[in-house]
Design a protein around this motif. Structure first.
Motif, short mmCIF file in Angstrom:
data_model
loop_
_atom_site.label_atom_id
_atom_site.label_comp_id
_atom_site.label_asym_id
_atom_site.label_seq_id
_atom_site.Cartn_x
_atom_site.Cartn_y
_atom_site.Cartn_z
N GLY A 1 39.42 43.14 41.52
CA GLY A 1 39.57 42.61 40.47
C GLY A 1 38.73 41.25 39.99
O GLY A 1 37.82 41.35 40.64
N VAL A 2 39.12 40.66 39.13
CA VAL A 2 38.30 39.66 38.56
C VAL A 2 38.12 38.34 39.57
O VAL A 2 39.19 38.58 40.42
CB VAL A 2 38.64 38.88 37.34
N PRO A 3 37.23 37.43 39.47
CA PRO A 3 37.27 36.56 40.70
C PRO A 3 38.44 35.64 40.28
O PRO A 3 38.85 35.42 39.36
CB PRO A 3 35.82 35.77 40.19
N VAL A 4 38.91 35.01 41.43
CA VAL A 4 40.18 34.40 41.21
C VAL A 4 40.21 33.24 40.28
O VAL A 4 41.13 32.69 39.89
CB VAL A 4 40.84 34.11 42.92
N ASN A 5 38.92 32.28 40.48
CA ASN A 5 38.77 31.27 39.64
C ASN A 5 38.92 31.44 38.16
O ASN A 5 39.30 30.72 37.22
CB ASN A 5 37.71 30.40 39.98
N ILE A 6 38.32 32.69 37.86
CA ILE A 6 38.57 32.93 36.20
C ILE A 6 39.89 33.35 35.93
O ILE A 6 40.14 32.96 34.68
CB ILE A 6 37.66 34.52 36.09
N ALA A 7 40.81 33.51 36.53
CA ALA A 7 42.02 33.92 36.45
C ALA A 7 42.84 32.40 36.25
O ALA A 7 43.61 32.13 35.88
CB ALA A 7 42.82 34.82 37.36
N ARG A 8 42.69 31.74 37.43
CA ARG A 8 43.34 30.80 37.78
C ARG A 8 43.00 29.22 36.61
O ARG A 8 44.14 28.81 36.34
CB ARG A 8 42.85 29.90 39.19
N ASP A 9 41.61 29.23 36.49
CA ASP A 9 41.28 27.90 35.59
C ASP A 9 42.12 27.91 34.31
O ASP A 9 42.66 26.72 33.91
CB ASP A 9 39.89 27.83 35.51
N PRO A 10 42.23 28.88 33.40
CA PRO A 10 42.88 28.81 32.07
C PRO A 10 44.46 28.60 32.27
O PRO A 10 44.91 27.99 31.42
CB PRO A 10 42.63 30.06 31.48
N LEU A 11 44.81 28.98 33.49
CA LEU A 11 46.43 28.99 33.35
C LEU A 11 46.58 27.43 33.80
O LEU A 11 47.52 26.44 33.36
CB LEU A 11 47.01 29.63 34.59
N ILE A 12 45.56 26.92 34.51
CA ILE A 12 45.89 25.15 35.10
C ILE A 12 45.44 24.50 33.83
O ILE A 12 46.17 23.53 33.56
CB ILE A 12 44.74 24.84 36.07
N ALA A 13 44.56 24.79 32.79
CA ALA A 13 44.18 24.11 31.55
C ALA A 13 45.42 24.24 30.74
O ALA A 13 45.31 23.12 29.98
CB ALA A 13 42.99 24.81 31.21
#
Length: 265
Positions: free
Chosen positions: A158-170
């Motif tokens: 799938g997509v890199p994990v930080n690409i999915a994580r960072d918008p959620l944290i933001a």
């Protein structure tokens, strides 16, 4: 008479609007919590069973029930999602309000009776992408929003994990972790320092923390402890998310690179 009728009609209209507003209002809860659980094939059936039973036992335990009742609203909302590869995410338990022993035990009973999945691939990222939108339009108004990720390996599809994580944290969502490190690394995408990977690449947000599990006999107690701390918002003394400005100590693409190497060989 006409003025009286208008007053009565206005009063009725005001009551109707007030009632509609009450129906439309989101239910306040102390916490909106998504339990995002790994059901990939790297998790043995016995590990999956212990993991599921750990969550079931936790919601029947007095410590978890007391933590829920001790909050300002005395209630939380929980969703239980299973994930594996990029194409597999399923909401096993939709958003459920838990406000005491009866509702906690009812949630545990339904979870215990639900079928268990065992699917291919490990995509933490697509699991996050799947659960993120579930916080919107769910009829809830949580003081905190948390995604709790449990798993036994790094993201490798799938997509890199930080690409999915960072918008959620933001967006204000906190991501916590339960890295399961019971077995010796042996699969093509297994790594020694899964706890560091989770700390630097997966968790994040206000108060984010992780609880590593290295002993299969302690999996259930770790799940219970983590839930109590999440509900009570007291992660003191636990492994917390690293400074976002610091460089990760582990390659956040390690799982993808190991998978690519395995496919070449």
């Amino acid at each position: 008479m006409r003025r009286t009728a208008f007053r009565l009609l206005g009063a009725a209209f005001a009551v109707a609007v007030s009632s509609l507003a009450a129906v439309a209002a989101d239910t306040p809860v102390d916490l909106e919590l998504v339990l995002a659980v790994d059901v990939s094939r790297s998790m043995d059936i016995d590990e999956q069973t212990l993991q599921r039973n750990g969550y079931v036992a936790a919601f029947r335990h007095k410590d978890v029930i007391e933590a829920i009742s001790s909050g300002p609203s005395g209630r939380i909302a929980v969703s239980y999602v299973e994930w594996a590869g990029p194409a597999f995410q399923t909401t096993l338990m939709p958003w459920t309000i838990i406000d005491g022993e009866a509702s906690a035990r009812a949630f545990a009973d339904r979870l215990a009776a639900a079928p268990m999945s065992h699917e291919h691939g490990t995509s933490i990222s697509n699991g996050l992408i799947f659960v993120g939108p579930s916080f919107e339009g769910n009829g809830l108004a949580g003081e905190r929003r948390v995604i709790d990720v449990s798993g036994d390996g790094p993201n490798n599809m799938g997509v890199p994990v930080n690409i999915a994580r960072d918008p959620l944290i933001a967006s204000g969502i906190t991501i916590n972790g339960l890295p399961i490190m019971i077995k010796r690394p042996g699969g093509f995408a297994s790594i020694e320092n899964l706890d560091i990977y989770y700390e630097d690449c997966v968790i994040g947000g206000t108060g984010a923390f992780l609880v590593p599990v290295t002993d299969i006999q302690k999996l259930a107690s770790a799940i219970r402890r983590k839930l109590v701390l999440e509900i009570a918002a007291r992660p003191a003394g636990l492994v917390k998310a690293s400074d976002a400005k610091a460089a990760p100590r582990v390659d956040c693409m390690i799982g993808e690179k190991l998978r690519e190497q395995w496919m070449r060989e």
